[in-house]
Enzyme design. Structure first.
Site, short mmCIF file in Angstrom:
data_model
loop_
_atom_site.label_atom_id
_atom_site.label_comp_id
_atom_site.label_asym_id
_atom_site.label_seq_id
_atom_site.Cartn_x
_atom_site.Cartn_y
_atom_site.Cartn_z
N LYS A 265 -37.70 27.40 37.66
CA LYS A 265 -36.63 25.72 38.04
C LYS A 265 -37.20 24.74 37.15
O LYS A 265 -38.13 24.13 37.11
CB LYS A 265 -37.42 25.15 39.55
CG LYS A 265 -36.14 24.31 39.53
CD LYS A 265 -36.15 23.74 41.37
CE LYS A 265 -35.43 22.27 41.13
NZ LYS A 265 -35.43 21.72 42.31
N ASP A 270 -32.43 15.02 38.31
CA ASP A 270 -32.01 14.86 40.18
C ASP A 270 -31.70 14.41 40.75
O ASP A 270 -32.04 13.58 40.99
CB ASP A 270 -32.35 16.30 40.93
CG ASP A 270 -31.62 16.60 42.20
OD1 ASP A 270 -30.60 16.77 41.50
OD2 ASP A 270 -32.46 17.24 43.28
N LYS A 277 -28.80 11.32 46.49
CA LYS A 277 -30.01 11.01 46.90
C LYS A 277 -29.71 9.40 46.64
O LYS A 277 -28.66 8.27 46.05
CB LYS A 277 -31.03 10.97 45.80
CG LYS A 277 -31.21 12.76 45.80
CD LYS A 277 -32.78 12.81 45.13
CE LYS A 277 -32.95 14.07 44.39
NZ LYS A 277 -33.59 14.78 45.89
N ASP A 288 -39.17 17.12 38.27
CA ASP A 288 -37.77 18.45 39.04
C ASP A 288 -37.93 19.71 38.33
O ASP A 288 -37.56 20.82 38.67
CB ASP A 288 -36.86 18.39 39.51
CG ASP A 288 -36.20 19.24 41.12
OD1 ASP A 288 -36.68 19.44 41.71
OD2 ASP A 288 -35.11 18.62 41.16
N ASP A 347 -26.69 18.27 46.56
CA ASP A 347 -28.53 18.67 45.89
C ASP A 347 -29.61 19.56 47.09
O ASP A 347 -30.66 19.26 46.60
CB ASP A 347 -28.83 17.34 46.89
CG ASP A 347 -30.03 16.10 46.66
OD1 ASP A 347 -30.77 16.51 45.29
OD2 ASP A 347 -31.02 16.07 47.37
N GLU A 349 -29.64 22.04 45.19
CA GLU A 349 -29.11 22.60 43.30
C GLU A 349 -30.21 24.00 42.93
O GLU A 349 -30.00 24.57 41.79
CB GLU A 349 -28.74 22.00 41.99
CG GLU A 349 -29.93 21.34 41.65
CD GLU A 349 -31.29 20.49 42.30
OE1 GLU A 349 -31.85 20.42 42.25
OE2 GLU A 349 -30.59 19.75 43.67
N ARG A 351 -32.08 25.62 43.87
CA ARG A 351 -31.67 27.09 44.24
C ARG A 351 -30.81 28.58 43.49
O ARG A 351 -30.69 29.41 43.73
CB ARG A 351 -32.21 27.88 45.79
CG ARG A 351 -30.97 27.08 46.31
CD ARG A 351 -30.31 26.68 47.73
NE ARG A 351 -31.36 25.03 48.43
CZ ARG A 351 -32.23 25.12 49.60
NH1 ARG A 351 -31.38 26.04 51.11
NH2 ARG A 351 -32.73 24.43 49.89
#
Length: 505
Positions: A265, A270, A277, A288, A347, A349, A351
């Site tokens: 990933k 993010d 968030k 991230d 959020d 995202e 996956r």
């Protein structure tokens, strides 16, 4: 962009023949108080010191580092007492205890150029653990500092060990050097500010790090991603002015008997997208992309070590931002390979980009597939900030756990309860990107499993590593672990590859 640091490591049998800025010896917490564990040093001065540890306030606790004036019989400016933690009479300290104590000492001895470490490390494996810990401890992120603020790390380490004449020690120290450099490169990537590291520059940095190694890189830009149907990456990345990338890195030695695929990933920042968030939830979100940094550097370490295993790493890179172009809750995207996903929360995202990577990796029919991601806050709720989770097929999951134990990294196997799968059902698409709230780490892994392909009607053996908490240390440094980026999981993946090679014969 990344200036990789590399510790110079050698071995010596006799500390008396070394000249160094500091000589480090171990102190353990024994049943009756602190105990000096000086390996093979001996000497009257050290014996006298051992009797005075209590009066000096030395405890031998892990991470304790005390500096004393140098001793005449050893040519070092400073004598350093490094805590190694609890010790048992008649038992040698574990390799991980040696690794952590060496890393802690080197980390706390910044400003010194050459350090000699005389720990109880009589075997090649123990000496290699000391060297690896030192290489991991010799790290500082200084790229954006305008002045030197005492951040100069140790540049050379001599490991004092009776195994110095063993032919096997040279390759073991070389492995420690490679591991140290690739973990530190991972830390550098994680620590890069999002103003400097975004999908395009991440891809460029991957090319720089791979230079002079026997690997091939392919970079898919936003136009190629859209044309080839990578809906997850395109959907997550379209809210940003910095478009997504998919970087494929291949290491294909001629002698390889096994094909391993790694998917990482790489959300370079993010914000949560339109499912924004809170402000405090964004402050660490430069990390991230740690999964992509891990799989890249694990592959580069495997290539430099020359392991006879084919490895392909897929770096799923995007920036998740809110804008008039951003994906919306209730949007439906088509993942590479054709499955559709309803986006209930922008959020969730990671996956989505990982789904593209898993599907693409599966199309090449690897023998095993491992993905690494800072995927869920639920990982930290379940296991805290230092223990990563591993889920998936029993065989790969257990093999990853065994490799992590050998490498000295903390992973814990978690289940994938089938009753959680229906919570991912969607009314309008093949599945939704959100499911059951409780056990969110497990539900996220079950989502990823949907994109692991089959070979001859059987699912590709797969494991998912959720490193959300352990990838980024928000607390104080400890052992060989610095503040912020930790580089966790690189050592586990390298050890896993070594174990696969050993089993393949």
């Amino acid at each position: 962009m990344i200036k990789t640091t590399e510790l110079k490591i050698n071995a010596a049998k006799d500390a008396r023949k070394l000249r160094s800025n500091a000589l480090v010896v171990a102190v353990g917490q024994g049943a009756n108080g602190p105990e000096l564990i000086d390996g093979t040093l001996g000497g009257k001065s050290l014996q006298a010191l051992a009797a005075s540890l209590g009066m000096l306030g030395v405890t031998g606790a892990a991470d304790e580092v005390r500096r004393l004036p140098g001793i005449d019989e050893f040519h070092a400016d400073v004598l350093v007492l490094a805590g190694i933690g609890p010790v048992t009479a008649g038992m040698q300290p574990s390799e991980e205890s040696l690794r952590r104590a060496a890393g802690s000492a080197v980390r706390q001895l910044r400003g010194m150029e050459h350090v000699a470490i005389a720990f109880p490390a009589a075997s090649v494996a123990a000496a290699a653990a000391v060297a690896e810990g030192a290489a991991l401890g010799a790290y500082a992120y200084t790229e954006h500092r305008t002045a030197n603020t005492g951040q100069d790390v140790v540049t050379a380490v001599s490991v004092v060990t009776p195994a110095a004449g063993d032919k096997a020690l040279g390759p073991a120290l070389e492995r420690a050097r490679i591991i140290g450099r690739t973990v530190n490169a991972t830390r550098d990537l994680v620590n890069q500010p999002p103003s400097h590291l975004y999908p395009e520059t991440f891809a460029r940095t991957a090319q720089e790090l791979a230079r002079n190694l026997p690997v091939k890189l392919t970079v898919l830009d936003e136009e190629k991603l859209a044309k080839d149907g990578y809906g997850g990456l395109v959907g997550v990345g379209k809210g940003s002015s910095r478009p997504p990338r998919l970087v494929k890195v291949e290491y294909s030695p001629a002698r390889a008997k096994v094909k391993l695929a790694l998917v990482g990933k790489g959300i370079t920042f993010d914000s949560g997208g339109l499912s924004l968030k809170p402000a405090t939830g964004m402050t660490t979100m430069k990390c991230d992309m740690a999964g992509a940094a891990v799989v890249l550097n694990a592959l580069l370490a495997i290539a430099e070590l020359g392991l006879p295993i084919k490895v392909t790493a897929w770096l799923c890179l995007a920036e998740n931002m809110p804008s008039g172009h951003a994906q919306r809750p209730s949007d439906v995207m088509t993942i590479f390979g054709g499955k559709t996903v309803e986006v209930l929360n922008t959020d969730a995202e990671g996956r989505l980009v990982m789904a593209d990577g898993l599907a693409a990796a599966s199309a090449e029919e690897p023998d095993a597939l491992i993905d690494v991601a800072t995927l869920t806050g639920a990982q930290m709720v379940a296991l805290g900030s230092r223990v990563s989770a591993v889920m998936g097929d029993d065989g790969v999951r257990d093999a990853v756990k065994a490799a992590a134990d050998r490498a000295g990294e903390l992973f814990w196997p978690m289940p994938l309860p089938e009753e959680l799968r229906p919570s991912l059902d969607s009314q309008v698409a093949d599945l939704a990107n959100m499911g059951e709230k409780f056990g969110g780490m497990l539900t996220a892994a079950i989502f990823l499993r949907e994109f692991v392909g089959e070979v001859n009607g059987r699912k590709i053996p797969w494991a998912h590593l959720d490193i959300a908490g352990p990838a980024f240390n928000e607390g104080s440094p400890y052992g060989y672990t610095p503040k912020e980026g930790t580089g966790v999981a690189v050592r586990t993946l390298v050890a896993y590859a070594e174990d696969v090679v050993a089993r393949a014969g």
